[in-house]
Design an enzyme around this catalytic site. Sequence first.
Site, PDB file in Angstrom:
ATOM      1  N   ASN A  42      -8.480 -16.993 -21.610  1.00 41.54           N
ATOM      2  CA  ASN A  42      -7.038 -16.762 -21.575  1.00 41.54           C
ATOM      3  C   ASN A  42      -6.335 -18.070 -21.869  1.00 41.54           C
ATOM      4  O   ASN A  42      -6.904 -19.140 -21.624  1.00 41.54           O
ATOM      5  CB  ASN A  42      -6.615 -16.324 -20.164  1.00 41.54           C
ATOM      6  CG  ASN A  42      -6.887 -14.859 -19.916  1.00 41.54           C
ATOM      7  OD1 ASN A  42      -7.382 -14.165 -20.786  1.00 41.54           O
ATOM      8  ND2 ASN A  42      -6.577 -14.408 -18.734  1.00 41.54           N
ATOM      9  N   ASP A  77      -9.600 -10.493 -17.706  1.00 42.78           N
ATOM     10  CA  ASP A  77      -9.783  -9.169 -17.103  1.00 42.78           C
ATOM     11  C   ASP A  77     -11.171  -8.601 -17.395  1.00 42.78           C
ATOM     12  O   ASP A  77     -11.673  -7.785 -16.646  1.00 42.78           O
ATOM     13  CB  ASP A  77      -8.712  -8.208 -17.630  1.00 42.78           C
ATOM     14  CG  ASP A  77      -7.344  -8.533 -17.035  1.00 42.78           C
ATOM     15  OD1 ASP A  77      -7.317  -8.942 -15.859  1.00 42.78           O
ATOM     16  OD2 ASP A  77      -6.328  -8.407 -17.737  1.00 42.78           O
ATOM     17  N   PRO A 129     -14.092  -9.018 -11.613  1.00 42.27           N
ATOM     18  CA  PRO A 129     -13.488  -8.808 -10.287  1.00 42.27           C
ATOM     19  C   PRO A 129     -12.039  -9.296 -10.288  1.00 42.27           C
ATOM     20  O   PRO A 129     -11.699 -10.233 -11.002  1.00 42.27           O
ATOM     21  CB  PRO A 129     -14.340  -9.696  -9.374  1.00 42.27           C
ATOM     22  CG  PRO A 129     -14.988 -10.698 -10.269  1.00 42.27           C
ATOM     23  CD  PRO A 129     -15.155 -10.027 -11.597  1.00 42.27           C
ATOM     24  N   ASP A 130     -11.204  -8.630  -9.526  1.00 41.99           N
ATOM     25  CA  ASP A 130      -9.822  -9.092  -9.342  1.00 41.99           C
ATOM     26  C   ASP A 130      -9.816  -9.954  -8.084  1.00 41.99           C
ATOM     27  O   ASP A 130      -9.917  -9.453  -6.960  1.00 41.99           O
ATOM     28  CB  ASP A 130      -8.873  -7.906  -9.215  1.00 41.99           C
ATOM     29  CG  ASP A 130      -7.417  -8.365  -9.259  1.00 41.99           C
ATOM     30  OD1 ASP A 130      -7.098  -9.362  -8.579  1.00 41.99           O
ATOM     31  OD2 ASP A 130      -6.628  -7.734  -9.970  1.00 41.99           O
ATOM     32  N   ILE A 131      -9.731 -11.257  -8.284  1.00 49.81           N
ATOM     33  CA  ILE A 131      -9.888 -12.205  -7.174  1.00 49.81           C
ATOM     34  C   ILE A 131      -8.708 -12.089  -6.214  1.00 49.81           C
ATOM     35  O   ILE A 131      -8.875 -12.106  -4.987  1.00 49.81           O
ATOM     36  CB  ILE A 131     -10.042 -13.642  -7.724  1.00 49.81           C
ATOM     37  CG1 ILE A 131     -11.267 -13.688  -8.651  1.00 49.81           C
ATOM     38  CG2 ILE A 131     -10.172 -14.654  -6.602  1.00 49.81           C
ATOM     39  CD1 ILE A 131     -11.344 -14.901  -9.535  1.00 49.81           C
ATOM     40  N   PHE A 150       0.401 -14.914  -8.970  1.00 51.13           N
ATOM     41  CA  PHE A 150       1.297 -15.206 -10.085  1.00 51.13           C
ATOM     42  C   PHE A 150       1.330 -14.009 -11.023  1.00 51.13           C
ATOM     43  O   PHE A 150       0.338 -13.279 -11.123  1.00 51.13           O
ATOM     44  CB  PHE A 150       0.828 -16.458 -10.843  1.00 51.13           C
ATOM     45  CG  PHE A 150       1.463 -17.710 -10.315  1.00 51.13           C
ATOM     46  CD1 PHE A 150       1.197 -18.141  -9.027  1.00 51.13           C
ATOM     47  CD2 PHE A 150       2.355 -18.435 -11.086  1.00 51.13           C
ATOM     48  CE1 PHE A 150       1.798 -19.284  -8.515  1.00 51.13           C
ATOM     49  CE2 PHE A 150       2.964 -19.576 -10.594  1.00 51.13           C
ATOM     50  CZ  PHE A 150       2.684 -19.999  -9.308  1.00 51.13           C
TER      51      PHE A 150
HETATM   52  O1  C5P Z   1      -3.149  -8.548 -13.061  1.00 51.39           O
HETATM   53  P1  C5P Z   1      -2.646  -9.857 -13.506  1.00 51.39           P
HETATM   54  O2  C5P Z   1      -3.665 -10.668 -14.246  1.00 51.39           O
HETATM   55  O3  C5P Z   1      -1.332  -9.839 -14.211  1.00 51.39           O
HETATM   56  O4  C5P Z   1      -2.342 -10.602 -12.124  1.00 51.39           O
HETATM   57  C1  C5P Z   1      -2.023 -11.937 -12.051  1.00 51.39           C
HETATM   58  C2  C5P Z   1      -2.391 -12.494 -10.707  1.00 51.39           C
HETATM   59  O5  C5P Z   1      -3.644 -11.994 -10.282  1.00 51.39           O
HETATM   60  C3  C5P Z   1      -2.552 -13.992 -10.742  1.00 51.39           C
HETATM   61  O6  C5P Z   1      -2.225 -14.478  -9.457  1.00 51.39           O
HETATM   62  C4  C5P Z   1      -4.035 -14.166 -11.042  1.00 51.39           C
HETATM   63  O7  C5P Z   1      -4.514 -15.405 -10.584  1.00 51.39           O
HETATM   64  C5  C5P Z   1      -4.624 -13.022 -10.258  1.00 51.39           C
HETATM   65  N1  C5P Z   1      -5.844 -12.437 -10.847  1.00 51.39           N
HETATM   66  C6  C5P Z   1      -7.041 -12.626 -10.212  1.00 51.39           C
HETATM   67  N2  C5P Z   1      -8.182 -12.032 -10.710  1.00 51.39           N
HETATM   68  C7  C5P Z   1      -8.128 -11.283 -11.836  1.00 51.39           C
HETATM   69  C8  C5P Z   1      -6.909 -11.111 -12.489  1.00 51.39           C
HETATM   70  C9  C5P Z   1      -5.787 -11.705 -11.985  1.00 51.39           C
HETATM   71  O8  C5P Z   1      -7.085 -13.321  -9.194  1.00 51.39           O
HETATM   72  N3  C5P Z   1      -9.243 -10.744 -12.295  1.00 51.39           N
END
Ligand code: C5P
Length: 417
Positions: free
Chosen positions: A224, A292, A320-322, A340
Amino acid sequence: MTAVEAPHTPRVRRVLLIVGGGIAAYKALELVRLMRKAGLEVKAVLTRSGAEFVTPLSLAALTGSAVRQDLFSSEDETAMGHIELSRWADLIVVAPATAGLLAKAATGAADDLASTTLIATDAPVLLAPAMNVRMWLHPAVQANLATVRAFSEPRYTVVGPDDGEMACGEYGPGRMAEPAAILAAILTHDGKAGSGDRPLAGRHALVTAGPTFEPIDPVRGLTNRSSGKQGYAIAGALARAGARVTLVSGPVGLGTPTGVDRVSVETADQMLAAVEAALPADLAVLTAAVSDWRVADAADRKIKKQPGEGPPTLTLVENPDILKALSRHPDHRPALVIGFAAETGELERRAAAKLETKGCDWIVGNDVSEGVFGADETRVMLFRKGQTPDPWPETTKTAVADRLVHAVAVHFKKEAS
Ligand code: C5P
């Protein structure tokens, strides 16, 4: 070399330099030269092992002041007692900070002038560690470092060590930070003026920053756009506010802010593992631009163009979505989780929706339609659960970091009262 940008009026004017016994002691001489050139008053304490590497005469010539070596020297004590010396300084700099000095600082052992000074002082301490990579990574050394960092007074901050080839021929973290980088940390340090002004002292803050890099094969990958500037500025501001800061960072070309522990990762999986390993934390600010998706089966050899075969098909799987994982952590959810949202339109609606879907407490939203990536300026809006959105004026990423950290401090103060 790190560029040295002095603040308009440095708060630190008098530095007491403690030179420990390591090969990096020779760099302490260059540091003294740079400090004097920057207009600082410098006095030096040379440990017994430090004197194996540099001479008291060189230090005295460069500092322009007698060098202290002995706790029990009646001559030195008459000129300026060790307690007076420890209070004279606006900042104590330990360079090189050896494993031995770190252990004494952590336990309060006071068996020579350097270690006695460290527990007698009312000034903050800046450590520039230098040691063999295995020594640096030893759990005892890391535990001592964590101990001193958790002190609220006097405050300990750390600059370096750098990665690189060491005098002993091994490679890794452990090289003392370059004198210019140490000087930069001194000139931007609050010194004694910062004491008592650290609203997040005793708190552990976790920050993610930068992009992730998901390999396709050994030479290609998915990533990204993210410079990491905003996350690094937040990590630095949290450290200045007294928090112990763990910065989990994807690949970026930025130096680690003073007083921050950086864990370098590449992929989202590694970032999640590093975040989990850093828990518990009181607050988390997740600024990283996490990919993603990742490639299902990254090739372990470079994928070659095959004549007549067309491009390869990449199968992506979700990462994973951290932020979500941390916000819903079963055991160690930080008390305040901040995410963010970089959006290219409909910022308010999307950021508000993200508060719900991710389960975090605050979202810092910014519209990235126009040139935010890599820039020093940004315009953000703060979304807090149950509160009306707070638009902030366009400003630098550093100012956004300071304002966010101030909002965090106010939040914790309210929670405590
Ligand atoms: O879903 P999106 O990417 O727009 O969300 C942004 C927020 O989610 C940011 O705080 C980013 O650090 C966090 N995030 C995350 N893990 C992911 C995707 C996004 O921690 N896989």
